[in-house]
Scaffold this active site. Sequence first.
Site, mmCIF file in Angstrom:
data_model
loop_
_atom_site.group_PDB
_atom_site.id
_atom_site.type_symbol
_atom_site.label_atom_id
_atom_site.label_comp_id
_atom_site.label_asym_id
_atom_site.label_seq_id
_atom_site.Cartn_x
_atom_site.Cartn_y
_atom_site.Cartn_z
ATOM 1 N N LYS A 1 4.672 -0.557 -0.821
ATOM 2 C CA LYS A 1 5.801 -1.633 -0.976
ATOM 3 C C LYS A 1 7.173 -0.823 -0.834
ATOM 4 O O LYS A 1 8.083 -1.532 -0.231
ATOM 5 C CB LYS A 1 5.543 -1.863 -2.504
ATOM 6 N N ASP B 1 6.346 -7.686 -4.248
ATOM 7 C CA ASP B 1 6.387 -7.254 -5.943
ATOM 8 C C ASP B 1 5.811 -8.468 -6.667
ATOM 9 O O ASP B 1 4.884 -9.229 -6.324
ATOM 10 C CB ASP B 1 7.627 -6.987 -6.130
#
Length: 249
Positions: A120, A138
């Site tokens: 991420k 997220d």
Amino acid sequence: MNKADTFEFYRRLAEANPAPVTELEYGNHFQLLVAVVLSAQATDVGVNKATRALFELVKTPQQMVELGEDGLKAHIKTIGLFNAKAKNVIALSEALIARHEGEVPNDRDALTALPGVGRKTANVVLNAAFGAETFAVDTHIFRVGNRTGLAPGRTVLDVERALDKGTPGPFRVHGHHWLILHGRYICKARKPECWRCPVIDLCRFKPKPDGPDAPAPKAALKHRANKPASARKKRVKVVRAAEIIDPQA
């Protein structure tokens, strides 16, 4: 969500905000990387407050190493998990100096090889710093993807792959920014503000509340109400993991 609705979904978000950017404050690629690492289990607002003074002093990996772990902790002690984050930031700074001549690499594998950097984080840096067509999933994107039907998936990687496969070309660079902002300010977790949502007619959740004081839509909680307590508890953990933990960090 079919291709036509997906295109229209993004088109409306793009029309409302043609040039979205991350809300993290930074002055160069290294500061961006540090800010994203610090943002795990912390808000962008909280990270910005902590890094404003830090980034006035530290602009390069060498300066970060010279500041040292204790010096860094003094700046970021208001951020969650600051002890572990300080250790990782110093270690990744040393690694950038040793492996990349102090420069942030434009490569996911090289980024994820750095201490404290997972998929991420790497996706955010690749997109914000280098304009790569990446989707950093997220908690907000995970929620929006599943709630709206845009990119359903059981894990953050499932949602990322669905977005990568289904997002039309014109929207690929800014796509994850639009979705994060949509989830942060409109498609909120507990009480989505469907009454002012620009894509309300494309969303799979029905019915929708009709004003700012209306209760959250029943459909938003349906999947929890029909599951046993153990399953609901497990589901909450998955969502929280998507929010605060980069699973490959």
